[in-house]
Design a protein around this motif. Structure first.
Motif, mmCIF file in Angstrom:
data_model
loop_
_atom_site.group_PDB
_atom_site.id
_atom_site.type_symbol
_atom_site.label_atom_id
_atom_site.label_comp_id
_atom_site.label_asym_id
_atom_site.label_seq_id
_atom_site.Cartn_x
_atom_site.Cartn_y
_atom_site.Cartn_z
ATOM 1 N N ARG A 99 -6.152 -8.617 -4.197
ATOM 2 C CA ARG A 99 -7.424 -8.369 -3.535
ATOM 3 C C ARG A 99 -7.606 -9.301 -2.333
ATOM 4 O O ARG A 99 -7.078 -10.401 -2.305
ATOM 5 C CB ARG A 99 -8.578 -8.540 -4.530
ATOM 6 C CG ARG A 99 -8.555 -7.454 -5.608
ATOM 7 C CD ARG A 99 -9.571 -7.677 -6.707
ATOM 8 N NE ARG A 99 -9.381 -6.698 -7.777
ATOM 9 C CZ ARG A 99 -10.036 -6.707 -8.930
ATOM 10 N NH1 ARG A 99 -10.957 -7.627 -9.155
ATOM 11 N NH2 ARG A 99 -9.779 -5.783 -9.847
ATOM 12 N N GLY A 100 -8.343 -8.796 -1.348
ATOM 13 C CA GLY A 100 -8.575 -9.570 -0.135
ATOM 14 C C GLY A 100 -7.468 -9.452 0.887
ATOM 15 O O GLY A 100 -7.469 -10.161 1.897
ATOM 16 N N GLN A 101 -6.524 -8.533 0.649
ATOM 17 C CA GLN A 101 -5.396 -8.372 1.566
ATOM 18 C C GLN A 101 -5.403 -7.014 2.275
ATOM 19 O O GLN A 101 -4.415 -6.631 2.893
ATOM 20 C CB GLN A 101 -4.079 -8.544 0.796
ATOM 21 C CG GLN A 101 -3.955 -9.903 0.101
ATOM 22 C CD GLN A 101 -2.645 -10.054 -0.658
ATOM 23 O OE1 GLN A 101 -1.599 -9.620 -0.181
ATOM 24 N NE2 GLN A 101 -2.713 -10.654 -1.837
ATOM 25 N N GLY A 102 -6.491 -6.286 2.131
ATOM 26 C CA GLY A 102 -6.601 -5.001 2.817
ATOM 27 C C GLY A 102 -6.024 -3.825 2.062
ATOM 28 O O GLY A 102 -6.037 -2.692 2.571
ATOM 29 N N ILE A 103 -5.547 -4.033 0.830
ATOM 30 C CA ILE A 103 -4.953 -2.930 0.073
ATOM 31 C C ILE A 103 -6.004 -1.878 -0.282
ATOM 32 O O ILE A 103 -5.735 -0.676 -0.236
ATOM 33 C CB ILE A 103 -4.253 -3.462 -1.194
ATOM 34 C CG1 ILE A 103 -2.968 -4.198 -0.801
ATOM 35 C CG2 ILE A 103 -3.931 -2.329 -2.161
ATOM 36 C CD1 ILE A 103 -2.177 -4.723 -1.980
ATOM 37 N N ALA A 104 -7.218 -2.324 -0.633
ATOM 38 C CA ALA A 104 -8.267 -1.381 -1.019
ATOM 39 C C ALA A 104 -8.549 -0.377 0.094
ATOM 40 O O ALA A 104 -8.648 0.830 -0.149
ATOM 41 C CB ALA A 104 -9.537 -2.141 -1.386
ATOM 42 N N THR A 105 -8.656 -0.873 1.318
ATOM 43 C CA THR A 105 -8.909 0.020 2.452
ATOM 44 C C THR A 105 -7.769 1.008 2.635
ATOM 45 O O THR A 105 -7.994 2.198 2.903
ATOM 46 C CB THR A 105 -9.096 -0.800 3.741
ATOM 47 O OG1 THR A 105 -10.225 -1.665 3.583
ATOM 48 C CG2 THR A 105 -9.323 0.104 4.935
ATOM 49 N N ARG A 106 -6.546 0.533 2.467
ATOM 50 C CA ARG A 106 -5.378 1.407 2.660
ATOM 51 C C ARG A 106 -5.274 2.449 1.540
ATOM 52 O O ARG A 106 -4.879 3.599 1.785
ATOM 53 C CB ARG A 106 -4.114 0.568 2.745
ATOM 54 C CG ARG A 106 -4.102 -0.379 3.950
ATOM 55 C CD ARG A 106 -2.847 -1.237 3.969
ATOM 56 N NE ARG A 106 -1.651 -0.419 4.195
ATOM 57 C CZ ARG A 106 -0.409 -0.879 4.074
ATOM 58 N NH1 ARG A 106 -0.211 -2.152 3.715
ATOM 59 N NH2 ARG A 106 0.619 -0.091 4.322
ATOM 60 N N VAL A 107 -5.636 2.062 0.311
ATOM 61 C CA VAL A 107 -5.659 3.028 -0.790
ATOM 62 C C VAL A 107 -6.691 4.111 -0.502
ATOM 63 O O VAL A 107 -6.420 5.312 -0.631
ATOM 64 C CB VAL A 107 -5.973 2.327 -2.129
ATOM 65 C CG1 VAL A 107 -6.276 3.357 -3.218
ATOM 66 C CG2 VAL A 107 -4.821 1.448 -2.567
ATOM 67 N N LEU A 108 -7.885 3.692 -0.099
ATOM 68 C CA LEU A 108 -8.942 4.652 0.202
ATOM 69 C C LEU A 108 -8.575 5.547 1.378
ATOM 70 O O LEU A 108 -8.867 6.752 1.379
ATOM 71 C CB LEU A 108 -10.247 3.918 0.495
ATOM 72 C CG LEU A 108 -10.966 3.358 -0.733
ATOM 73 C CD1 LEU A 108 -12.087 2.416 -0.307
ATOM 74 C CD2 LEU A 108 -11.521 4.482 -1.596
#
Length: 273
Positions: free
Chosen positions: A216-225
């Motif tokens: 978390r905090g590495q931009g993975i969430a945005t890329r998954v979305l």
């Protein structure tokens, strides 16, 4: 005269549910209305043995839906207040309600009887096609049935949800080809859900995700979305999702993926003790 009776079979209120969703001003949260609501207790409103409305109450004593048909002679405000004041021996004790700002009539009735309220979650929706040169999607792979234990273990470790519930929930998503995973070096680091609606909100796709705490905090969430938004758009659907009001990191990731917080889920307290 109106009578309140328990609903034994949810199919009995199918037509009323259809009317309920048609009254909403925006798509309703999928997890709340297709996950939590079916597990709640439903009560029907009858006039001369004709079903004219219903409500549902969860195990914690909070109302999740309320609907009274326009054909009913009973006044919605009077009926709702009777229930909120705990004057229905059939329904019994009720603490409050969860309602979204996309349900204006239900929300108004809740506010009329509220002692306090707070924002529980933000509801997001794609308004315009998402185009970004700054975000690159991840390669999400559809989950297979033999990967179910891995997904369950991942979600238990990073979300804390019960394993039995997760096994049933993920198992169903895998059968429907609505669950994806992101692996790196053979390790599952994120899950993504693109849930379709079988009825009512069929123009939309409900998105969900879990990212490993270590990532978390590495931009993975945005890329998954970003990847899930693309999946939904390729199916000709409008993506929606929601997140808790205090989850600021998730809110930032969702907006970076091109979704806007158009509505809110409100927690209402009635406090008629």
């Amino acid at each position: 005269m109106l009578e309140i009776k328990p609903i034994e079979t949810l199919e009995d209120i199918n037509e009323l549910k259809k009317q309920y969703f048609e009254k909403s001003t925006a798509p309703l949260d999928g997890m709340w209305h297709f996950g939590f609501v079916p597990m709640s207790s439903h009560f029907g409103f009858y006039e001369n043995d004709i079903l004219v409305g219903y409500c549902c109450i969860n195990a914690d004593g909070y109302m999740l839906q309320f609907y009274l048909s326009q054909a009913a002679q009973t006044k919605a405000k009077e009926l709702f207040t009777l229930i909120a004041e705990q004057n229905s021996s059939v329904i019994g004790s009720i603490k409050g309600a969860f309602v979204s700002t996309a349900e204006p009539h239900y929300l108004s009735l809740c506010l009329d009887n509220s002692s306090s309220f707070k924002v529980n979650a933000l509801m997001y929706q794609q308004v315009v096609p998402f185009v970004s040169e700054c975000v690159t999607g991840l390669n999400l792979t559809l989950a297979s049935q033999d990967q179910l234990p891995e997904f369950v273990e991942f979600a238990v470790s990073n979300l804390g949800a019960p394993a039995q519930w997760l096994s049933e929930y993920f198992g169903n998503l895998i059968k429907r080809e609505e669950l994806r995973g992101y692996w790196r070096d053979g390790k599952l680091l994120a899950t993504g859900e693109c849930r379709l609606f079988d009825e009512h909100q069929t123009r939309y796709a409900d998105l969900g995700m879990i990212v490993a705490e270590s990532e978390r905090g590495q931009g993975i969430a945005t890329r998954v979305l970003h990847s899930l938004v693309k999946v939904a758009n390729e199916l000709g659907l409008i993506p929606i999702c929601s997140t808790e009001s205090d989850n600021l990191s998730a809110q930032k990731a969702i907006q970076r993926a091109g979704l806007e917080p158009l509505n809110r889920i409100i927690q209402i307290e009635f406090d008629y003790q």
